[in-house]
Design an enzyme around this catalytic site. Structure first.
Site, mmCIF file in Angstrom:
data_model
loop_
_atom_site.group_PDB
_atom_site.id
_atom_site.type_symbol
_atom_site.label_atom_id
_atom_site.label_comp_id
_atom_site.label_asym_id
_atom_site.label_seq_id
_atom_site.Cartn_x
_atom_site.Cartn_y
_atom_site.Cartn_z
ATOM 1 C CG ASP A 278 -1.679 0.817 1.311
ATOM 2 O OD1 ASP A 278 -2.517 1.097 0.127
ATOM 3 O OD2 ASP A 278 -2.290 2.085 2.247
ATOM 4 C CD GLU B 112 -6.468 23.609 -1.518
ATOM 5 O OE1 GLU B 112 -7.642 22.979 -0.578
ATOM 6 O OE2 GLU B 112 -7.160 24.492 -2.191
ATOM 7 C CE LYS C 277 -4.821 -1.061 -1.929
ATOM 8 N NZ LYS C 277 -4.664 -0.700 -0.900
#
Length: 1213
Positions: free
Chosen positions: A421, A522, A833
């Site tokens: 991952d 952000e 996955k």
């Protein structure tokens, strides 16, 4: 839609309330119907699940991931235990021992060790399952509020049923898949964190239907709600949902934007209400979890096959010896007719029959039960070594490495593919503002201002969402002083842009502000501006208020030009307090640079800085602005209403393009998606060990690629294969294998073989694939292209042989992917996955390892041969389902290259030595049969047979299994090429087993026939006569000493324990020989202790000692000769060469080092790739904002430097 009031924003089609696409919800009739507040309706439906058995169609919300309960543990565990061939073999032998006519030992003497073996393994399985029960109980007992009657009652998660209405509070987990009905936020918005599902910690919003938002505002209205939801059956598709709500005679479309999934966490929303659609195992996250599978190592599977082979050879040997026994009995009776009275009740056939079973039992100890018991002990202790390794201890969080499974240690040394991952596993899931280039000056350069004390910025003291105190990561005193002096207008505009151009929302907590961002990029930019004195304080529907160096300023927002994946930028058009209109734009460098008004030296330098940042694998972003005249704005704003209408996206984009031209470049930012410590070095070491690393992530493609470059999985010299190239290659492969196109040249032009879609070996390639394309490959074998479509392919896939065609495409994809040096799969679901892992295992027959840290990785971890859980930010679901738990990804190198390789080496040596000593000591029974009339008479004393594998030879083998190593841990990390030995199965395979068998057989043959030759007639002049007992002791002692000497020669790593083990074996042999062969014991039980003083008489005779010494020399010379030949002929194996090099090389000064230079020449923008679309529309319409009464501004760090700030209206989440 509500009017925008002159503000520019745009919602994707179908997202606005009341906008119903005609084809949505009507594509097929729905069979899943949910009625609100009506449990009795759902309980009447049943479905078949096994034969004629039925159960409720709508599952309850209780989950059960454990395998056993109090009633099923014993039968199920025994059923699983006897799936091992060795256990079936031992059970078969025990059943034979219960027959008195053929029994050689009491049956309970074999049942006892088998029971111990079954209990050890059963206890281990029980401990693991108890942990699952505890986890299930903890989850099922979580509290929640369920509507019962006309009020909400606190109940457990397990009590939730489909159709219930549940009230959720802030920071609580969503207990089931629910339709959002309303919330306490404006327009019934609901903010959720999906870290448990896709690993992303940034906020996502869900929004209720307008009708439920308006009508369901009280508990009474919720209790009276009788809506009916028709939707799709439960599925594992995490990002899709289709259905409709029917209420009061109207139908309202539903999509995934209205659904709260189980496992999400409610953030920044005080209250929300939801209707349960899928509960328990019907929920999407549970559908992606997969089943618990018993994992077997390659060596264990090989052992099962060897047991079958040994058993068949044993039966064949027993049959041959039995036939020989029958012929010998017949010949004996014919030659010795005067003894016919002794054989009148036994025919040669009966003699052969009983001899067959006698030899079967006698030779059954060739597969010793003690080997499996010792095997379990070796696994257990090696697991403790992993737990005790201080090099894998993480002191920051006080987390040691943990071997949760004790039966997979050797498999750690055979891994070929790692599926990892990204978020929380390779990265820390923390974005850090590292560097910037402003007005031709780079700030935050390596070594700048080091050793200097950093001044506290004005904004410090306000907190971010993830941490109590967020400090500026790049401490550049020059930039801090320049910002505080406020003399550079470009720097001022740069920082002002960071504080204004974003969709971040703010919430007050006491006297502090907490920022909520749709993107961690952000948030990092707004925090950087805050820490440099430009603090974002709050926003309303049409204003943004910031504090500039302590002075509060409010800007009127005229328009927000939202981000989209096509635009790759965001802009905000504001009017400052002086009345000047300015446009602030930030986005990907490629789209900003082409919209500049001019290209001068400053712009050229900024481009060079972007290249510099990209080489350091930082996520770059360009910032620009321009002043807009009143006339230009008036003309532009008059055309907004038409562009904002539905289905006017091209006009809207043209209008945005018109405004975002002739920009003036302010600078560039560089954000680091912070990797965990040692990730690049770890991946390089693993690649040098011939381990391929695949990244499977739910993130967007560009974000994953950026991390790929940062962790050195991708390099600049790689050719990137994306969807179009993959589609072309797979289509060409399919056509060439189905003779659909004889002139297809795409394959050849791509340097691919028509039979195998593998890239040229002279060029490195990386494969980047999305979940959508992967879904087509995994499920149907279809690869869609927009033009030049694969109609023939699709038609063939729909044909009766489509399953075979799909399998062909799957294999082609696996061949292509495994031939690439790196593979990154983006936007994949948890189930995908697991399917990828399963696909590679299926077509390549390789050993796989999956590593992850969240609930979205659980299925992958369960599917892989070995699952590793990272104790990260996303909970402990991955750890609870894993075989090994680590605190950091970098510890994976030591787990595999050190403990894994040592574990494989030790287990292989253990098996080889155990089989060798068994064959060497007990094969003499076969040779003795040729000289005892094939009567199945044992050669050795019964006690020698019983103690040989337990006390006489077990301890040196145990020492090898626990402590053996060829090189040190540091050398193992310095020379990762050593790891390839395990991948190639070189240390234990059929060939090694065959050589071990021949070696053991030759040892037993030499020990037996040298003694037979010496005792053939008599022993002249010796005190020991050439009797059966002395002969047995001589053969046994010769074999035992030969085995111990072989162990001494084979041991590479000597410790005090190794020496004590060999010494203990000799002492136990002497001790038990004295005890079991004493005259006193013979007088007490002559049938049990039938060799009185045999060893004492034999081993005190010089003649017998010389025979033993001769056998020892003859058995040792071949091993020494082979080792000498290999050393002289320089035919050492690769392992021996590397080991020799490792032993001669000096110890490295540092354990980890980078093997390739870090860098990437490509500029990449992290902001444009991770920002979520849609927030600007919520802000400009005011749907996400709640206007509150006037209040005082949260206190800044230096209030003395700021003028008095009067109250002002603000808004927050």
């Amino acid at each position: 839609m509500e009017p925008r009031q002159g503000l520019m924003s745009w919602d994707p089609p179908g997202r606005a309330w009341g906008c119903f696409r005609p084809d949505e919800g009507r594509r097929r009739p729905f069979s899943w119907e949910v009625r609100a507040n009506d449990r009795s309706y759902h309980k009447q439906f049943k479905k078949k699940f096994a034969f004629c058995l039925t159960r409720e169609k709508y599952s309850g919300n209780a989950i059960k991931t454990a395998k056993y309960n109090i009633f099923t543990f014993l039968p199920l565990n025994l059923y699983e235990q006897f799936h091992r061939m060795a256990n079936l073999y031992f059970l078969f032998v025990i059943l034979l021992q219960t027959i008195p006519e053929i029994s050689t030992l009491p049956w309970y003497t074999l049942l006892f060790p088998l029971s111990i073996l079954l209990c050890i393994r059963g206890l281990r399985d029980l401990i693991h399952d108890i942990g699952r029960h505890q986890s299930d109980r903890k989850i099922n007992s979580r509290p929640c509020e369920i509507l019962s009657g006309k009020r909400f009652l606190w109940q457990q998660w397990s009590h939730i049923c489909v159709g219930d209405i549940v009230r959720l509070r802030k920071d609580s987990f969503v207990p089931a898949d629910m339709l959002l009905l309303c919330s306490s936020e404006p327009s019934s918005l609901c903010y959720v964190e999906t870290a448990e599902i896709d690993g992303e910690t940034n906020l996502k919003f869900r929004q209720a239907l307008l009708v439920t938002h308006q009508e369901l505002g009280s508990e009474e209205s919720l209790a009276a709600f009788d809506g009916r939801v028709s939707c799709e059956e439960p599925s594992s598709r995490m990002h899709s949902f289709t259905g409709s709500l029917e209420w009061r005679g109207q139908s309202f479309p539903l999509d995934s934007e209205r659904i709260l999934l189980r496992g999400c966490r409610l953030r920044n929303t005080d209250l929300c209400y939801g209707l349960v659609l899928y509960a328990g195992f019907d929920s999407k996250i549970m559908r992606n979890c997969g089943k618990i599978q018993r994992k077997k190592t390659k060596l264990e599977r090989l052992l099962d096959r060897l047991v079958v082979i040994i058993f068949l050879v044993l039966l064949l040997t027993s049959l041959c010896l039995a036939l020989a026994s029958g012929f010998w009995a017949k010949t004996f009776q014919m030659d010795h007719s005067y003894l016919s009275a002794l054989y009148k009740h036994t025919t040669p056939a009966q003699q052969a029959f009983f001899s067959f079973w006698g030899f079967t039992i006698l030779l059954s100890i060739i597969i010793p039960m003690s080997m499996y018991i010792t095997f379990e002990f070796v696994y257990l202790v090696n697991s403790f070594f992993i737990n005790w390794d201080l090099e894998m201890y993480y002191p920051v969080k006080d987390i040691p490495a943990q071997a949760r499974s004790t039966s997979l240690n050797d498999q750690l040394g055979q891994i070929e593919y790692i599926f990892s991952d990204k978020t929380g596993t390779l990265t820390q899931n923390v974005m850090t503002f590292k560097k910037c280039c402003i007005n031709g000056t780079i700030y935050g350069a390596p070594g700048a201002d080091r050793g200097q004390e950093t001044k506290q910025p004005l904004g410090l003291g306000l907190t971010c969402r993830q941490q109590e105190e967020k400090k500026l990561d790049f401490c550049n005193v020059t930039l801090l002083e320049a910002a505080q002096q406020d003399t550079d207008p470009v720097l001022r505009e740069f920082l002002r842009l960071l504080a204004l151009c974003h969709t971040v929302m703010v919430e007050e907590k006491g006297d502090q502000l907490v920022y909520q961002a749709a993107s961690p990029d952000e948030e990092a930019l707004v925090l950087a501006a805050r820490d440099l004195g430009y603090v974002f304080l709050g926003r309303t529907q049409d204003t943004i208020t910031i504090s500039e160096l302590g002075v509060r300023r409010t800007y009127k927002v005229l328009a927000m030009l939202d981000f989209s994946s096509d635009r790759r930028r965001m802009s905000v058009l504001v009017r400052d307090p002086q009345g000047t209109i300015r446009l602030y734009t930030k986005g990907a460098d490629t789209v900003i640079l082409e919209r500049l008004q001019r290209r001068g030296p400053r712009e050229t330098f900024t481009e060079m800085a972007l290249d510099h940042f990209a080489r350091e694998t930082l996520r770059t972003l360009c910032l620009a602005s321009k002043e807009v005249s009143e006339e230009e704005y008036s003309s532009w704003s008059r055309r907004q209403p038409q562009a904002l209408l539905p289905d006017r996206a091209p006009e809207l984009h043209r209008l945005q393009e018109e405004m975002e031209q002739d920009l003036q470049l302010l600078g560039a930012t560089a954000i680091e998606d912070k990797l965990q410590d040692g990730v690049p070095e770890t991946i390089q070491l693993l690649k040098l060990g011939n381990i391929k690393v695949w990244v499977l992530t739910g993130d967007k493609q560009e974000t994953a690629m950026n991390i790929g470059y940062a962790c050195k999985l991708l390099t600049d010299d790689m050719e990137i294969l994306e969807e179009r190239e993959i589609s072309d290659i797979l289509q060409a492969y399919w056509e060439s294998n189905n003779n659909l196109s004889s002139t297809r040249e795409a394959f050849c032009s791509a340097n691919h073989s028509p039979q195998h879609p593998e890239p040229s070996c002279h060029k490195k390639r990386a494969l980047i694939i999305s979940g959508d394309l992967l879904d087509k490959i995994l499920q149907t074998g279809e690869v869609l292209k927009e033009q030049g479509s694969l109609r023939r392919w699709l038609a063939a896939c729909r044909a009766p042989g489509s399953q075979e065609q799909g399998s062909l495409v799957e294999k082609a994809f696996v061949d292509l992917a495994t031939s690439c040096q790196a593979v990154i799969c983006c936007r994949v679901t948890p189930k995908q996955k697991a399917l990828i892992v399963q696909l590679v295992k299926k077509h390549k027959n390789v050993t796989t390892l999956a590593v992850g840290d969240g609930a979205n990785d659980v299925n992958m971890i369960k599917t892989a041969d070995i699952g590793v859980g990272i104790s990260g930010l996303e909970g402990l679901q991955a750890v609870q389902c894993s075989d090994y738990a680590l605190a950091q990804f970098c510890f994976l190198q030591r787990l595999l290259l050190v403990h894994g390789r040592w574990g494989y080496l030790r287990v292989c040596k253990f098996l080889r030595c155990f089989f060798y000593k068994t064959f060497a000591g007990l094969m003499a029974q076969v040779w003795f049969a040729f000289h005892s009339g094939f009567t199945a008479q044992p050669l050795y004393e019964g006690w020698f047979l019983a103690l040989y594998n337990i006390f006489y030879t077990a301890y040196p083998v145990l020492s090898m299994g626990l402590l053996e190593q060829d090189v040190s841990a540091k050398k193992s990390l310095e020379f990762p090429e050593l790891y390839m030995i395990g991948q190639q199965d070189e240390l234990f395979n059929y060939r090694v087993f065959g050589v071990t068998f021949l070696h053991g057989a030759s040892t037993s043959l030499a020990s037996f026939y040298i003694a037979l030759w010496a005792f053939q007639d008599h022993v002249g002049g010796s005190k020991a006569v050439g009797d059966y007992e002395t002969f047995a002791v001589t053969v046994g002692t010769s074999a035992l000493l030969s085995v111990l000497v072989e162990f001494i020669l084979d041991t590479k790593f000597w410790t005090v324990l190794s020496f004590l083990m060999v010494t203990a074996s000799l002492l136990f042999f002497c001790l038990f020989s004295f005890l079991t062969q004493s005259v006193d014991a013979f007088r007490i039980a002559p049938a049990v202790f039938s060799f009185p003083d045999a060893s004492q008489n034999a081993l005190t005779d010089p003649y017998v000692l010389l025979v033993v010494l001769l056998s020892l020399v003859v058995n040792t010379i071949p091993s020494l000769t082979i080792q000498l030949y290999h050393s002289m002929a320089c035919k050492a194996t690769m392992q021996q060469k590397i080991c020799l090099k490792a032993k001669r090389a000096p110890e490295p000064s540092v354990e980890l080092r980078a093997h390739i230079p870090r860098g990437s020449a490509r500029r990449r923008s992290g902001y444009a790739f991770s920002h979520q679309e849609g927030y600007a529309g919520l802000i400009t319409r005011g749907h996400s904002l709640r206007t509150r009464a006037a209040r005082s501004t949260p206190q800044l760090l230096h209030p003395a430097t700021a003028p008095p700030v009067p109250p002002f209206p603000t808004a927050s989440l």
